[in-house]
Design a protein around this motif. Structure first.
Motif, short mmCIF file in Angstrom:
data_model
loop_
_atom_site.label_atom_id
_atom_site.label_comp_id
_atom_site.label_asym_id
_atom_site.label_seq_id
_atom_site.Cartn_x
_atom_site.Cartn_y
_atom_site.Cartn_z
N THR A 4 0.86 -1.18 0.00
CA THR A 4 0.00 0.00 0.00
C THR A 4 0.89 1.22 0.00
O THR A 4 1.75 1.38 0.86
N LEU A 6 0.70 5.05 0.41
CA LEU A 6 -0.15 6.12 0.90
C LEU A 6 0.53 7.47 0.76
O LEU A 6 1.75 7.57 0.95
N ASN A 69 -1.70 4.68 -4.10
CA ASN A 69 -2.95 3.94 -4.30
C ASN A 69 -3.94 4.30 -3.21
O ASN A 69 -5.10 3.92 -3.28
N VAL A 70 -3.47 5.06 -2.20
CA VAL A 70 -4.36 5.66 -1.21
C VAL A 70 -3.88 7.09 -0.97
O VAL A 70 -2.71 7.31 -0.63
N GLY A 90 -7.45 2.75 -6.90
CA GLY A 90 -7.08 3.30 -5.60
C GLY A 90 -8.22 4.01 -4.91
O GLY A 90 -9.38 3.96 -5.35
N LYS A 91 -7.87 4.69 -3.83
CA LYS A 91 -8.88 5.36 -3.01
C LYS A 91 -8.36 6.72 -2.58
O LYS A 91 -7.19 6.87 -2.24
N LEU A 136 -10.12 6.10 6.96
CA LEU A 136 -9.21 5.26 6.19
C LEU A 136 -9.27 3.81 6.66
O LEU A 136 -9.37 2.90 5.84
N GLU A 139 -12.53 2.26 5.45
CA GLU A 139 -12.60 2.10 4.00
C GLU A 139 -11.62 1.06 3.45
O GLU A 139 -11.88 0.45 2.43
N THR A 140 -10.49 0.89 4.11
CA THR A 140 -9.45 0.03 3.56
C THR A 140 -9.16 -1.22 4.39
O THR A 140 -8.55 -2.15 3.87
N ILE A 142 -6.91 -1.58 6.38
CA ILE A 142 -5.46 -1.75 6.39
C ILE A 142 -4.96 -2.15 7.78
O ILE A 142 -4.00 -2.91 7.90
#
Length: 177
Positions: A4, A6, A69-70, A90-91, A136, A139-140, A142
């Motif tokens: 990821t 960011l 990608n974020v 991505g976001k 975040l 939504e992800t 992560i």
């Protein structure tokens, strides 16, 4: 293989570097390969500042994130600069209190959250960055809330220990929004 890339960006003074550091430290504490590269030079205190964070399960070749990608954008100049280079698939999560109007980028999921307004309305002034981190996480996926809470408890210095609960409250507010 999972990586990821960011990019956290906004005005100097919005906690951009701290948000990136919290993500990087959480990755480190969860046995990920991590890079954290702040960019603040003359931009501090009002100009655009950014922080590149890469989280991976493989070795990271470069700390530079030129195509995230974020993307977390906490002001319009950041969204205008980095939104168009966000990778397809991505976001983007942006502070809709400071960036008006709907946004769209080809092949990118764009999510607004009124982080600055939520912070102000809930007595969490200065913690819009943590509200966006909560969004975040939602939504992800992560990291879990528990993982970031543990990291914050370890990285917030003792002299600022009183801020831990407020940071956690802000993250939960963004997660639940």
């Amino acid at each position: 293989m999972s990586t990821t890339k960011l990019l956290v960006s906004g005005f100097g003074g919005q906690g951009i570097l701290f948000a990136g550091k919290a993500l990087a430290y959480t990755g480190l504490k969860n046995d990920m390969e991590v890079s954290w590269l702040p960019s603040y030079g003359p931009e501090m205190r009002g100009g655009t500042a950014s922080c590149s964070v890469t989280l991976s399960d493989i070795q990271i070749g470069s700390p530079i994130v030129d195509k995230p990608n974020v993307l977390i954008a906490m002001n319009l100049p950041s969204l205008d600069k980095f939104g168009p280079v966000t990778e397809k698939g991505g976001k983007i999560i942006y502070d809709s209190s400071l960036i008006s109007g709907e946004r769209s980028y080809d092949g990118v999921d764009v999510v607004g959250i009124p982080a600055t307004k939520l912070a102000s309305d809930n007595g969490l002034d200065g913690l819009a960055n943590m509200i966006i981190i909560g969004k975040l996480l939602k939504e992800t996926a992560i990291f879990t809330l528990e993982q970031i809470e543990k990291s914050l408890a370890q990285m917030i210095p003792a002299k600022k220990a009183a801020m831990l609960e407020k940071n956690i409250q802000a993250i939960k507010l963004g997660f639940d929004y």
